[in-house]
Design an enzyme around this catalytic site. Structure first.
Site, PDB file in Angstrom:
ATOM      1  N   HIS A  19      39.608  28.821  30.230  1.00 24.10           N
ATOM      2  CA  HIS A  19      38.990  30.072  29.762  1.00 24.10           C
ATOM      3  C   HIS A  19      39.484  30.364  28.348  1.00 24.10           C
ATOM      4  O   HIS A  19      40.291  29.602  27.794  1.00 24.10           O
ATOM      5  CB  HIS A  19      39.272  31.212  30.744  1.00 24.10           C
ATOM      6  CG  HIS A  19      40.728  31.488  31.004  1.00 24.10           C
ATOM      7  ND1 HIS A  19      41.567  32.035  30.061  1.00 24.10           N
ATOM      8  CD2 HIS A  19      41.495  31.279  32.104  1.00 24.10           C
ATOM      9  CE1 HIS A  19      42.776  32.171  30.569  1.00 24.10           C
ATOM     10  NE2 HIS A  19      42.768  31.701  31.813  1.00 24.10           N
ATOM     11  N   HIS A  22      43.274  30.287  27.489  1.00 25.96           N
ATOM     12  CA  HIS A  22      43.827  28.946  27.249  1.00 25.96           C
ATOM     13  C   HIS A  22      43.402  28.443  25.858  1.00 25.96           C
ATOM     14  O   HIS A  22      44.179  27.822  25.138  1.00 25.96           O
ATOM     15  CB  HIS A  22      43.303  27.932  28.271  1.00 25.96           C
ATOM     16  CG  HIS A  22      43.547  28.280  29.699  1.00 25.96           C
ATOM     17  ND1 HIS A  22      42.548  28.279  30.639  1.00 25.96           N
ATOM     18  CD2 HIS A  22      44.675  28.631  30.354  1.00 25.96           C
ATOM     19  CE1 HIS A  22      43.057  28.606  31.822  1.00 25.96           C
ATOM     20  NE2 HIS A  22      44.342  28.835  31.675  1.00 25.96           N
ATOM     21  N   CYS A 127      56.514  34.513  44.514  1.00 25.22           N
ATOM     22  CA  CYS A 127      55.089  34.751  44.235  1.00 25.22           C
ATOM     23  C   CYS A 127      54.418  33.397  44.023  1.00 25.22           C
ATOM     24  O   CYS A 127      54.805  32.638  43.129  1.00 25.22           O
ATOM     25  CB  CYS A 127      54.897  35.630  43.004  1.00 25.22           C
ATOM     26  SG  CYS A 127      53.159  35.717  42.512  1.00 25.22           S
ATOM     27  N   CYS A 130      52.623  32.932  40.582  1.00 29.89           N
ATOM     28  CA  CYS A 130      53.547  32.638  39.468  1.00 29.89           C
ATOM     29  C   CYS A 130      54.295  31.339  39.719  1.00 29.89           C
ATOM     30  O   CYS A 130      54.889  30.799  38.793  1.00 29.89           O
ATOM     31  CB  CYS A 130      54.598  33.726  39.312  1.00 29.89           C
ATOM     32  SG  CYS A 130      53.975  35.309  38.788  1.00 29.89           S
ATOM     33  N   CYS A 145      54.445  41.428  43.520  1.00 32.38           N
ATOM     34  CA  CYS A 145      54.875  40.646  42.363  1.00 32.38           C
ATOM     35  C   CYS A 145      54.869  41.509  41.099  1.00 32.38           C
ATOM     36  O   CYS A 145      53.902  42.230  40.851  1.00 32.38           O
ATOM     37  CB  CYS A 145      53.918  39.456  42.195  1.00 32.38           C
ATOM     38  SG  CYS A 145      54.053  38.691  40.590  1.00 32.38           S
ATOM     39  N   HIS A 148      51.721  40.236  39.077  1.00 37.34           N
ATOM     40  CA  HIS A 148      50.395  40.386  39.690  1.00 37.34           C
ATOM     41  C   HIS A 148      50.154  41.740  40.334  1.00 37.34           C
ATOM     42  O   HIS A 148      49.057  42.009  40.817  1.00 37.34           O
ATOM     43  CB  HIS A 148      50.175  39.274  40.722  1.00 37.34           C
ATOM     44  CG  HIS A 148      50.042  37.932  40.098  1.00 37.34           C
ATOM     45  ND1 HIS A 148      51.129  37.130  39.844  1.00 37.34           N
ATOM     46  CD2 HIS A 148      48.964  37.284  39.624  1.00 37.34           C
ATOM     47  CE1 HIS A 148      50.712  36.029  39.253  1.00 37.34           C
ATOM     48  NE2 HIS A 148      49.409  36.101  39.109  1.00 37.34           N
ATOM     49  N   LYS A 297      45.672  42.143  31.363  1.00 40.62           N
ATOM     50  CA  LYS A 297      45.706  40.760  30.900  1.00 40.62           C
ATOM     51  C   LYS A 297      44.549  40.031  31.555  1.00 40.62           C
ATOM     52  O   LYS A 297      44.381  40.074  32.756  1.00 40.62           O
ATOM     53  CB  LYS A 297      47.020  40.102  31.296  1.00 40.62           C
ATOM     54  CG  LYS A 297      47.058  38.666  30.854  1.00 40.62           C
ATOM     55  CD  LYS A 297      48.371  38.030  31.187  1.00 40.62           C
ATOM     56  CE  LYS A 297      48.312  36.584  30.810  1.00 40.62           C
ATOM     57  NZ  LYS A 297      48.151  35.693  31.932  1.00 40.62           N
ATOM     58  N   LYS A 300      44.976  37.519  34.529  1.00 35.74           N
ATOM     59  CA  LYS A 300      45.531  37.953  35.800  1.00 35.74           C
ATOM     60  C   LYS A 300      44.739  39.138  36.363  1.00 35.74           C
ATOM     61  O   LYS A 300      45.043  39.642  37.420  1.00 35.74           O
ATOM     62  CB  LYS A 300      47.003  38.375  35.626  1.00 35.74           C
ATOM     63  CG  LYS A 300      47.884  37.350  34.948  1.00 35.74           C
ATOM     64  CD  LYS A 300      48.371  36.241  35.878  1.00 35.74           C
ATOM     65  CE  LYS A 300      49.352  35.336  35.145  1.00 35.74           C
ATOM     66  NZ  LYS A 300      49.651  34.104  35.809  1.00 35.74           N
TER      67      LYS A 300
END
Ligand code: MSP
Length: 509
Positions: A19, A22, A127, A130, A145, A148, A297, A300
């Site tokens: 995406h 990245h 998690c 992660c 988490c 998250h 973000k 996430k």
């Protein structure tokens, strides 16, 4: 001997498709690598995929395929995305490759032989997204988490092999305090120092709860925890354990580019592992913020239809072209802080800098050369008023790339584009009779196009190669060598200038 420049991106998990989050990191690494190639540096640019661990195993199960099939499929998607974006990586590493398994086993065995990996029992909140253990005190409402938020952690208890990280507190502090530039920006350096000063716990580096990983050579049934396998990719690719001479020729002069969520792994665990293996820690870690969509973000975010992670690079390339895509992420997203991604900002930047400034400069010059000079580009004047601007722009651009600040580098380069447009408006060669005065102005503008093609080639490689071709030059701008190639006066004149279609058609708003 040319300088050596080794740059890396994080290796991306194959549970997901590529995406724009990245792509952001990868485009920056690519542009910086391209800049260093222009400098004539021996450059090595590494990217790749992180293919082991629970997250990948679970996503493969959900998709009804084996982890290896899932990894093959998604690694191919990352390669496709990078090919689409013109990413000039020298190596694409996959952690399932035999070369990587060998390097992981070699490095971790070395640490064990040195006495810093020992057997122990671990219990704690974990998690899966992660792939990380947390302390009880770090959890949100005692069960979620910290990254998250809405995802509850799982409690894991395992007999594992532990890396004695606690023994490295002092040496890590010495590494960072003794090398003020090693972690950038400064705020992130302080964050790492604060974390280390609190004291470091030993970390569990093996798992028996899954088999999708690199086998631990001394403990059948154990695989290395995905992060301790993944980090080693940076050493695998340059020959660790296989070609020590090659490894030593690149290490530790590396530039790691990472997002802020993986800072502890890169600035605490990874350097400690290297120290434990008798190697030097990395020389540079550059930490950037997150791209945000609607304040969360993107990668996430779980709410709402529009998630950043749902935006494939190809979606934006359809609208803005490869160079429009690259230019936005390099020019508009400062390297360091978090940044809001909006489609409108991509449009605005594209129209302002690419369509109205650079595209317009090229088309004006080509049109007037066709009309007033029979399509043959005149040579620049040695004493052009633009020569001094070009020299200043080169220096400012070079400084910003050296500082890993693509946004400032492009801002600097575009000063030359803007001033040349203003220079044309002042001189209005389109209104004058053909002759030496018109030739002088157009020759200067062609020389600017030549210089800008070189300076902007790390950001917009396709368009700059096209400008180069249209002003009649042979070869490619990204084959030139700086700083010599940016010296004023390189455009020879007497070359055929081609008009062509608009390089960056304006996007309607
Ligand atoms: N596999 C680990 C990294 C191992 S490195 C030895 C990992 N992978 S990841 O697929 O989750 O991607 C991590 C990197 O992608 C981030 O560090 C960051 O560089 C980039 N980004 C992912 N989402 C992003 C944003 N929303 N914004 C900016 N960068 C993002 O963690």
């Amino acid at each position: 001997m040319p300088d050596r420049f080794y740059v890396t991106t994080p290796i991306y998990y194959v549970n997901d498709a590529p995406h724009i989050g990245h792509a952001f990191t990868t485009v920056i690494a690519d542009a910086v690598a391209r800049w260093h190639r222009l400098l004539g540096d021996d450059t090595y640019f590494l990217t790749g995929t992180d293919e082991h661990g629970l997250k990948v195993a679970q996503s493969a199960e959900a998709a009804g395929v084996s982890p290896q099939e899932q990894a093959d499929r998604n690694a191919a998607r990352f390669r496709e995305a990078w090919d689409l974006l013109g990413i000039s990586y020298d190596d694409f590493i996959r952690t399932t490759e035999p070369r990587h398994h060998a390097a992981v086993q070699a490095l971790l065995s070395r640490i064990k032989d040195n006495g810093d990996i020992e057997l122990d029992t671990y219990e704690g909140p974990y998690c899966v997204s992660c792939e990380a253990y947390y302390q009880e005190g770090e959890l949100v409402d005692g069960e979620f988490c910290p990254i998250h938020k809405s995802k509850p952690v799982t409690r894991l208890k395992e007999e594992n092999w532990f890396f004695r990280l606690s023994r490295y507190q002092q040496r890590l502090l010495e590494w960072i305090e003794g090398n003020p530039d090693v972690i950038q920006p400064e705020g992130k350096r302080n964050e790492v120092l604060g974390f280390i000063r609190q004291g470091l716990d030993d970390v569990s580096i093996t798992r028996t709860s899954l088999s999708w990983g690199v086998p631990v050579p001394w403990a059948p049934g154990h695989v290395f925890y995905v992060w301790y396998d993944a980090l080693i990719n940076y050493a695998t690719a340059i020959g660790l354990g296989v070609d020590e001479e090659r490894f030593a020729s690149w290490w530790p002069h590396v530039h790691h580019l990472i997002g802020k969520e993986i800072i502890r792994f890169h600035c605490v665990y990874w350097p400690a592992m290297l120290l434990a293996a008798g190697l030097e820690p990395p020389h540079h870690v550059h930490v950037h913020g997150w791209l945000l969509l609607g304040g969360e973000k993107l990668s996430k975010s779980e709410s709402g239809a529009a998630k950043l992670t749902d935006i494939a690079p190809a979606r934006l390339v359809d609208d803005f072209g490869v160079d429009g895509f690259r230019y936005h992420f390099l020019r508009d997203v400062p390297f360091g802080p978090d940044s809001d991604f909006t489609y409108e900002r991509v449009v605005d930047r594209y129209n302002a800098d690419l369509a109205n400034n650079l595209g317009n400069l090229l088309s004006r010059v080509a049109t007037v050369v066709a009309k007033k000079c029979d399509g043959i580009g005149p040579a620049p004047r040695p004493d052009s008023p633009l020569a001094a601007v070009a020299a200043e722009v080169h220096d400012a651009t070079a400084r910003a790339w050296a500082d890993f600040q693509p946004s400032l580098a492009l801002e600097a380069t575009w000063r030359l584009v803007r001033e040349t447009n203003a220079f044309l408006e002042e001189n209005e060669p389109w209104k004058a009779e053909p002759g030496p005065a018109v030739d002088a102005v157009l020759g200067d503008a062609l020389e600017v196009l030549r210089i800008v093609s070189i300076l902007a080639s790390p950001a917009i490689p396709t368009a700059t190669a096209e400008i180069w071709r249209r002003i009649g030059l042979t070869g490619r701008p990204d084959e030139q060598h700086l700083p010599a190639a940016a010296a004023w006066g390189g455009y020879p004149g007497g070359l055929e200038v081609v008009k062509g279609a608009p390089l960056f058609p304006r996007i309607a708003t």
